[in-house]
Design a protein around this motif. Structure first.
Motif, PDB file in Angstrom:
ATOM      1  N   LEU A 134       0.901  -1.142   0.000  1.00  0.00           N
ATOM      2  CA  LEU A 134       0.000   0.000   0.000  1.00  0.00           C
ATOM      3  C   LEU A 134       0.939   1.191   0.000  1.00  0.00           C
ATOM      4  O   LEU A 134       1.628   1.453   0.987  1.00  0.00           O
ATOM      5  CB  LEU A 134      -0.905  -0.024   1.229  1.00  0.00           C
ATOM      6  CG  LEU A 134      -1.699  -1.329   1.442  1.00  0.00           C
ATOM      7  CD1 LEU A 134      -2.548  -1.232   2.708  1.00  0.00           C
ATOM      8  CD2 LEU A 134      -2.559  -1.650   0.227  1.00  0.00           C
ATOM      9  N   ILE A 135       1.017   1.905  -1.117  1.00  0.00           N
ATOM     10  CA  ILE A 135       2.144   2.794  -1.399  1.00  0.00           C
ATOM     11  C   ILE A 135       2.168   4.029  -0.507  1.00  0.00           C
ATOM     12  O   ILE A 135       1.151   4.429   0.068  1.00  0.00           O
ATOM     13  CB  ILE A 135       2.154   3.216  -2.882  1.00  0.00           C
ATOM     14  CG1 ILE A 135       0.925   4.054  -3.230  1.00  0.00           C
ATOM     15  CG2 ILE A 135       2.248   1.978  -3.770  1.00  0.00           C
ATOM     16  CD1 ILE A 135       0.959   4.643  -4.638  1.00  0.00           C
ATOM     17  N   ILE A 136       3.361   4.636  -0.430  1.00  0.00           N
ATOM     18  CA  ILE A 136       3.498   5.839   0.384  1.00  0.00           C
ATOM     19  C   ILE A 136       2.697   6.978  -0.247  1.00  0.00           C
ATOM     20  O   ILE A 136       2.443   7.006  -1.445  1.00  0.00           O
ATOM     21  CB  ILE A 136       4.973   6.256   0.559  1.00  0.00           C
ATOM     22  CG1 ILE A 136       5.579   6.808  -0.739  1.00  0.00           C
ATOM     23  CG2 ILE A 136       5.796   5.090   1.086  1.00  0.00           C
ATOM     24  CD1 ILE A 136       6.941   7.430  -0.556  1.00  0.00           C
ATOM     25  N   THR A 173      -4.253   8.623  -3.383  1.00  0.00           N
ATOM     26  CA  THR A 173      -3.364   7.525  -2.978  1.00  0.00           C
ATOM     27  C   THR A 173      -4.050   6.620  -1.970  1.00  0.00           C
ATOM     28  O   THR A 173      -3.981   5.387  -2.073  1.00  0.00           O
ATOM     29  CB  THR A 173      -2.058   8.084  -2.392  1.00  0.00           C
ATOM     30  OG1 THR A 173      -1.393   8.886  -3.362  1.00  0.00           O
ATOM     31  CG2 THR A 173      -1.134   6.952  -1.965  1.00  0.00           C
ATOM     32  N   THR A 174      -4.705   7.225  -0.996  1.00  0.00           N
ATOM     33  CA  THR A 174      -5.410   6.435   0.019  1.00  0.00           C
ATOM     34  C   THR A 174      -6.510   5.588  -0.605  1.00  0.00           C
ATOM     35  O   THR A 174      -6.673   4.403  -0.261  1.00  0.00           O
ATOM     36  CB  THR A 174      -6.000   7.369   1.089  1.00  0.00           C
ATOM     37  OG1 THR A 174      -4.935   8.089   1.724  1.00  0.00           O
ATOM     38  CG2 THR A 174      -6.760   6.583   2.143  1.00  0.00           C
ATOM     39  N   LYS A 175      -7.250   6.161  -1.547  1.00  0.00           N
ATOM     40  CA  LYS A 175      -8.311   5.414  -2.232  1.00  0.00           C
ATOM     41  C   LYS A 175      -7.730   4.279  -3.062  1.00  0.00           C
ATOM     42  O   LYS A 175      -8.275   3.167  -3.089  1.00  0.00           O
ATOM     43  CB  LYS A 175      -9.126   6.361  -3.109  1.00  0.00           C
ATOM     44  CG  LYS A 175     -10.315   5.695  -3.797  1.00  0.00           C
ATOM     45  CD  LYS A 175     -11.105   6.699  -4.617  1.00  0.00           C
ATOM     46  CE  LYS A 175     -12.283   6.019  -5.326  1.00  0.00           C
ATOM     47  NZ  LYS A 175     -13.052   6.983  -6.156  1.00  0.00           N
ATOM     48  N   PHE A 176      -6.630   4.553  -3.741  1.00  0.00           N
ATOM     49  CA  PHE A 176      -5.953   3.509  -4.515  1.00  0.00           C
ATOM     50  C   PHE A 176      -5.529   2.361  -3.609  1.00  0.00           C
ATOM     51  O   PHE A 176      -5.759   1.183  -3.924  1.00  0.00           O
ATOM     52  CB  PHE A 176      -4.735   4.101  -5.225  1.00  0.00           C
ATOM     53  CG  PHE A 176      -3.759   3.082  -5.730  1.00  0.00           C
ATOM     54  CD1 PHE A 176      -4.054   2.280  -6.825  1.00  0.00           C
ATOM     55  CD2 PHE A 176      -2.518   2.914  -5.116  1.00  0.00           C
ATOM     56  CE1 PHE A 176      -3.148   1.334  -7.297  1.00  0.00           C
ATOM     57  CE2 PHE A 176      -1.608   1.985  -5.581  1.00  0.00           C
ATOM     58  CZ  PHE A 176      -1.923   1.188  -6.674  1.00  0.00           C
ATOM     59  N   ASN A 177      -4.925   2.678  -2.486  1.00  0.00           N
ATOM     60  CA  ASN A 177      -4.474   1.633  -1.557  1.00  0.00           C
ATOM     61  C   ASN A 177      -5.638   0.790  -1.063  1.00  0.00           C
ATOM     62  O   ASN A 177      -5.516  -0.434  -0.918  1.00  0.00           O
ATOM     63  CB  ASN A 177      -3.728   2.268  -0.386  1.00  0.00           C
ATOM     64  CG  ASN A 177      -2.332   2.715  -0.750  1.00  0.00           C
ATOM     65  OD1 ASN A 177      -1.723   2.193  -1.684  1.00  0.00           O
ATOM     66  ND2 ASN A 177      -1.799   3.672  -0.013  1.00  0.00           N
ATOM     67  N   LYS A 178      -6.761   1.437  -0.811  1.00  0.00           N
ATOM     68  CA  LYS A 178      -7.944   0.689  -0.364  1.00  0.00           C
ATOM     69  C   LYS A 178      -8.417  -0.237  -1.468  1.00  0.00           C
ATOM     70  O   LYS A 178      -8.804  -1.396  -1.201  1.00  0.00           O
ATOM     71  CB  LYS A 178      -9.058   1.655   0.031  1.00  0.00           C
ATOM     72  CG  LYS A 178     -10.271   0.955   0.639  1.00  0.00           C
ATOM     73  CD  LYS A 178      -9.906   0.241   1.936  1.00  0.00           C
ATOM     74  CE  LYS A 178     -11.113  -0.410   2.564  1.00  0.00           C
ATOM     75  NZ  LYS A 178     -10.767  -1.174   3.801  1.00  0.00           N
ATOM     76  N   ASN A 231       0.691   4.079   5.945  1.00  0.00           N
ATOM     77  CA  ASN A 231       0.500   4.407   7.356  1.00  0.00           C
ATOM     78  C   ASN A 231       1.310   3.528   8.301  1.00  0.00           C
ATOM     79  O   ASN A 231       1.497   3.897   9.458  1.00  0.00           O
ATOM     80  CB  ASN A 231      -0.990   4.281   7.717  1.00  0.00           C
ATOM     81  CG  ASN A 231      -1.861   5.205   6.884  1.00  0.00           C
ATOM     82  OD1 ASN A 231      -1.644   6.407   6.836  1.00  0.00           O
ATOM     83  ND2 ASN A 231      -2.861   4.636   6.215  1.00  0.00           N
ATOM     84  N   GLY A 232       1.794   2.398   7.808  1.00  0.00           N
ATOM     85  CA  GLY A 232       2.451   1.439   8.688  1.00  0.00           C
ATOM     86  C   GLY A 232       3.947   1.591   8.810  1.00  0.00           C
ATOM     87  O   GLY A 232       4.565   0.948   9.671  1.00  0.00           O
ATOM     88  N   ALA A 233       4.554   2.418   7.952  1.00  0.00           N
ATOM     89  CA  ALA A 233       6.009   2.586   8.015  1.00  0.00           C
ATOM     90  C   ALA A 233       6.431   3.714   8.946  1.00  0.00           C
ATOM     91  O   ALA A 233       7.625   3.904   9.191  1.00  0.00           O
ATOM     92  CB  ALA A 233       6.562   2.848   6.610  1.00  0.00           C
ATOM     93  N   GLY A 234       5.464   4.471   9.457  1.00  0.00           N
ATOM     94  CA  GLY A 234       5.786   5.566  10.366  1.00  0.00           C
ATOM     95  C   GLY A 234       6.386   6.772   9.687  1.00  0.00           C
ATOM     96  O   GLY A 234       7.143   7.533  10.311  1.00  0.00           O
TER      97      GLY A 234
END
Length: 257
Positions: A157-159, A170-175, A198-201
């Motif tokens: 799920l890209i930065i 980007t958020t919609k694409f990741n979803k 969101n997971g890489a901090g």
């Protein structure tokens, strides 16, 4: 996504293989973020992205890995004091379908055991991108079935973009990518989602560190307006951001290695 019995057996075999001393072939796949390139900078041998810190984490922990691919971002001679395994399949500025075509060929040449995929940053065709990822996964699975070669795909799920940019696409694409992966059944490949957004901090700013803050502030993780020769970079992480991406990949990889 539920693992098939074959997938569980393969995971046990790859762990046993790593312990027995066999080398695991890992192919980093993507565009400029994977390449470590942005707007023509830096020089080819200095394009390391997340790949260099990840390779160093894996080898320091004792894993026998071989990064594979046809591209030369980060190329340096074996006797270089700061050598790392630079091989990759990264194409700066390219969109998903074009990368997928190159990947089809690369799979045949290098037979990777693991793919690290971070694609989708380039282009404004956001509505089509999740379907493009699905087709890429179909191609990987078809190769796996045709050649009876299992592959574990670490799909990002890209930065997101630099702070202040429109981050919703980007958020919609990741979803959309997440939903596609969850809906897949019967694959020979394993697909593991890696939440880089969101997971890489990641701190999506370019604010300078402030050691006097309470608590001390380590600074932003994006290039932003702080890379010489580039007025504004809204896409790419800096060295600290790349290290965070490497750590996120490493956390997931060691569950398989």
């Amino acid at each position: 996504m539920q693992k098939t019995l074959f997938s569980i057996i393969f995971t046990l075999l790859i762990v046993a293989s790593a312990k027995a001393g066999d080398t695991i072939r890992i192919m980093p796949v993507g565009n400029s973020i994977t390449a470590g390139e942005h707007y023509g900078f830096p020089a080819l041998e200095d394009r390391t992205g997340y790949r260099k810190p990840l390779y160093e984490m894996l080898t320091k922990a004792g894993y026998l890995v071989d990064f594979v691919g046809s591209q030369k971002h980060g190329i340096r001679p074996k006797d270089h004091k700061d050598w790392f395994d630079w091989n990759n399949e990264a194409y700066p500025g390219w969109k998903i379908p074009d990368i997928a075509k190159k990947l089809d060929t690369a799979l045949q040449v290098y037979s990777p055991d693991i793919l690290l995929i971070h694609v989708g940053t380039n282009g404004k065709d956001w509505e089509e991108k999740p379907e493009q990822v699905r087709k890429m996964l179909d191609g990987i699975n078809e190769y796996s079935e045709r050649n009876d070669h299992h592959i574990t795909v670490f799909l990002c799920l890209i930065i997101n973009r630099f702070i202040g940019e429109d981050r919703a696409p980007t958020t919609k694409f990741n979803k959309g990518v997440e939903n596609i992966v969850k809906s897949r059944t019967g694959d020979k490949i394993d697909i593991i989602l890696v939440d880089m957004e969101n997971g890489a901090g990641l701190d999506y700013t370019d604010i300078l560190p402030n050691p006097n803050a309470n608590p001390p502030y380590e600074g932003g993780d994006m290039l932003g307006k702080r890379y010489p020769g580039v007025d504004y970079d809204k896409y790419h992480p800096n060295d600290k951001g790349n290290a965070k991406m490497a750590t996120r990949f490493y956390t997931e990889l060691v569950k398989v290695l």
